[in-house]
Design a protein around this motif. Structure first.
Motif, PDB file in Angstrom:
ATOM      1  N   ILE A 129       0.845  -1.191   0.000  1.00  0.00           N
ATOM      2  CA  ILE A 129       0.000   0.000   0.000  1.00  0.00           C
ATOM      3  C   ILE A 129       0.880   1.240   0.000  1.00  0.00           C
ATOM      4  CG2 ILE A 129      -1.597   1.387   1.409  1.00  0.00           C
ATOM      5  CD1 ILE A 129      -2.886  -1.221   2.294  1.00  0.00           C
ATOM      6  N   THR A 130       0.521   2.197  -0.817  1.00  0.00           N
ATOM      7  CA  THR A 130       1.115   3.530  -0.769  1.00  0.00           C
ATOM      8  C   THR A 130       0.040   4.485  -0.263  1.00  0.00           C
ATOM      9  OG1 THR A 130       2.604   3.072  -2.616  1.00  0.00           O
ATOM     10  CG2 THR A 130       2.218   5.384  -2.067  1.00  0.00           C
ATOM     11  N   ALA A 131       0.333   5.179   0.818  1.00  0.00           N
ATOM     12  CA  ALA A 131      -0.633   6.095   1.430  1.00  0.00           C
ATOM     13  C   ALA A 131      -0.144   7.526   1.296  1.00  0.00           C
ATOM     14  CB  ALA A 131      -0.845   5.750   2.900  1.00  0.00           C
ATOM     15  N   HIS A 132      -1.088   8.439   1.134  1.00  0.00           N
ATOM     16  CA  HIS A 132      -0.789   9.857   0.960  1.00  0.00           C
ATOM     17  C   HIS A 132      -1.555  10.657   2.001  1.00  0.00           C
ATOM     18  CE1 HIS A 132      -0.770   7.701  -2.886  1.00  0.00           C
ATOM     19  NE2 HIS A 132       0.200   8.496  -3.279  1.00  0.00           N
ATOM     20  N   GLY A 133      -0.915  11.690   2.502  1.00  0.00           N
ATOM     21  CA  GLY A 133      -1.572  12.554   3.469  1.00  0.00           C
ATOM     22  C   GLY A 133      -1.101  13.987   3.315  1.00  0.00           C
ATOM     23  N   PHE A 134      -1.757  14.892   4.018  1.00  0.00           N
ATOM     24  CA  PHE A 134      -1.442  16.321   3.942  1.00  0.00           C
ATOM     25  C   PHE A 134      -0.872  16.798   5.279  1.00  0.00           C
ATOM     26  CE2 PHE A 134      -5.604  16.196   1.411  1.00  0.00           C
ATOM     27  CZ  PHE A 134      -4.951  15.831   0.236  1.00  0.00           C
ATOM     28  N   VAL A 135       0.086  17.684   5.208  1.00  0.00           N
ATOM     29  CA  VAL A 135       0.622  18.324   6.409  1.00  0.00           C
ATOM     30  C   VAL A 135       0.994  19.757   6.045  1.00  0.00           C
ATOM     31  CG1 VAL A 135       2.983  17.488   5.973  1.00  0.00           C
ATOM     32  CG2 VAL A 135       2.291  18.110   8.297  1.00  0.00           C
ATOM     33  N   PRO A 136       0.653  20.737   6.883  1.00  0.00           N
ATOM     34  CA  PRO A 136       0.989  22.122   6.560  1.00  0.00           C
ATOM     35  C   PRO A 136       2.491  22.302   6.350  1.00  0.00           C
ATOM     36  CG  PRO A 136      -0.557  22.042   8.382  1.00  0.00           C
ATOM     37  CD  PRO A 136      -0.113  20.633   8.136  1.00  0.00           C
ATOM     38  N   ALA A 137       2.855  23.135   5.396  1.00  0.00           N
ATOM     39  CA  ALA A 137       4.273  23.393   5.120  1.00  0.00           C
ATOM     40  C   ALA A 137       4.966  23.855   6.393  1.00  0.00           C
ATOM     41  CB  ALA A 137       4.406  24.447   4.024  1.00  0.00           C
ATOM     42  N   GLY A 138       6.098  23.212   6.705  1.00  0.00           N
ATOM     43  CA  GLY A 138       6.888  23.574   7.874  1.00  0.00           C
ATOM     44  C   GLY A 138       6.426  22.954   9.165  1.00  0.00           C
ATOM     45  N   ALA A 139       5.344  22.164   9.142  1.00  0.00           N
ATOM     46  CA  ALA A 139       4.787  21.615  10.383  1.00  0.00           C
ATOM     47  C   ALA A 139       4.995  20.113  10.534  1.00  0.00           C
ATOM     48  CB  ALA A 139       3.297  21.921  10.464  1.00  0.00           C
ATOM     49  N   ALA A 140       5.574  19.454   9.533  1.00  0.00           N
ATOM     50  CA  ALA A 140       5.700  17.996   9.582  1.00  0.00           C
ATOM     51  C   ALA A 140       6.599  17.561  10.729  1.00  0.00           C
ATOM     52  CB  ALA A 140       6.256  17.473   8.265  1.00  0.00           C
ATOM     53  N   LEU A 141       6.236  16.462  11.374  1.00  0.00           N
ATOM     54  CA  LEU A 141       7.116  15.816  12.349  1.00  0.00           C
ATOM     55  C   LEU A 141       8.175  15.028  11.591  1.00  0.00           C
ATOM     56  CD1 LEU A 141       4.392  14.420  14.794  1.00  0.00           C
ATOM     57  CD2 LEU A 141       5.641  16.577  14.975  1.00  0.00           C
TER      58      LEU A 141
END
Length: 310
Positions: A129-141
């Motif tokens: 499985i390849t999963a995609h998600g969104f994270v605000p620019a500059g906020a990713a862990l």
């Protein structure tokens, strides 16, 4: 049943989202990420006899296959959105596909994930499985933000899935509570998003706490010390194993898919408040120190986590 019949069967059951311009049925999907968001992408493969016992129920395989990917997105603080599925089967098995979809799509619905494409083929049972998600620019862990003096925290309890696997390998009955953790892990998606701006580094525990925390240490150029007696254990794990075996399972066992994260000491009250808000155990288990590697006094020398090629 042909490959295309299987794909059509899966397509009929899969939900969509407004940001899926074109989903299953074409040469590729057309997707519309929201403005100002980065796209987080992860991929995992699960093979029968390696990542799950061959007799595992199809619904549990479907659930787990998606859960391990959502756990990776959680570790980056991302909001799940889409996924693709590559399913390899020994033969075209309608009952297996229907059962697989029961578990897979139940978890997808919980997190608003749309299946947007993939592939089916014949061979030994395997799921990618390849999963995609969104994270605000500059906020990713990320893994590279831990600093000396940070506290090391974990979510939930550790060692349950490894305990179930230990029973299975020994041919013993698996305690239901432990088997459930092995078959249906809970990806900590809400926790991951709540840790944005709070945690300095984060990773999900898939190969064992020591192995996965080592990845944070390498990426951040630091070391870590773990208090083995601080590691949280479930009542089921305590009942099933003596203290020495339990500690080893907690420190080195994988497949729990909890989050391990680092936090500056000044933010401890915020983490405690978050635990109450989410009704989720969050436990400090160590600290980041100068040096390299993860040190865990009280654990047998040479103990490490799961490695796929060893």
């Amino acid at each position: 049943m042909s490959e295309f019949d299987l794909i059509a069967r899966i397509r009929q059951r899969a939900a969509s989202r407004g940001d899926v311009v074109l989903g299953i049925g074409d040469d590729g999907a057309l997707l519309a990420p929201p403005p100002g968001q980065l796209l987080a992408v992860t991929m995992d493969t699960l093979n029968a006899g390696v990542h799950f016992p061959p007799e595992t129920a199809p619904a549990d395989i479907g659930w787990k296959a998606l859960a391990v990917n959502l756990s990776d997105l959680a570790a980056m603080g991302a909001e799940p959105a889409w996924c693709t599925l590559s399913l390899t089967l020994p033969q075209a098995d309608i009952a297996f596909v229907d059962g697989f979809c029961d578990g897979f799509l139940a978890l997808a619905a919980q997190h608003g994930v749309a299946l947007v494409g993939g592939d089916t083929t014949r061979g030994p049972l395997s799921v990618s499985i390849t999963a995609h998600g969104f994270v605000p620019a500059g906020a990713a862990l990320r893994r590279d933000g831990a600093s000396i003096g940070d506290e090391v925290w974990v979510s939930g309890t550790l060692g349950d899935a490894a305990g179930a696997l230990r029973h299975w390998q020994a041919g013993a009955p698996m305690a239901p509570a432990l088997r459930d953790r092995l078959d249906r892990p809970t990806p900590r998606v809400a926790l991951g998003q709540a840790l944005r701006g709070l945690a300095s580094a984060c990773i999900d525990i898939s190969d064992g706490l020591l192995a996965d925390l080592t990845h944070i240490c390498r990426a951040s150029g630091v070391g870590a010390e773990i208090d083995i007696d601080a590691l949280p254990a479930s009542d089921a794990l305590r009942a099933a194993f003596d203290a020495d075996v339990r500690r080893a399972l907690q420190a080195t066992g994988g497949d729990d898919y909890e989050l391990c994260f680092t936090v500056p000491p000044a933010k401890r009250p915020a983490v405690q408040a978050l635990a109450a808000q989410l009704s989720m155990p969050l436990t400090p288990v160590g600290r980041i120190v100068p040096g390299t590697g993860v040190h865990c006094p009280g654990l047998s020398p040479g103990a490490s986590g799961y490695q796929h090629f060893v």
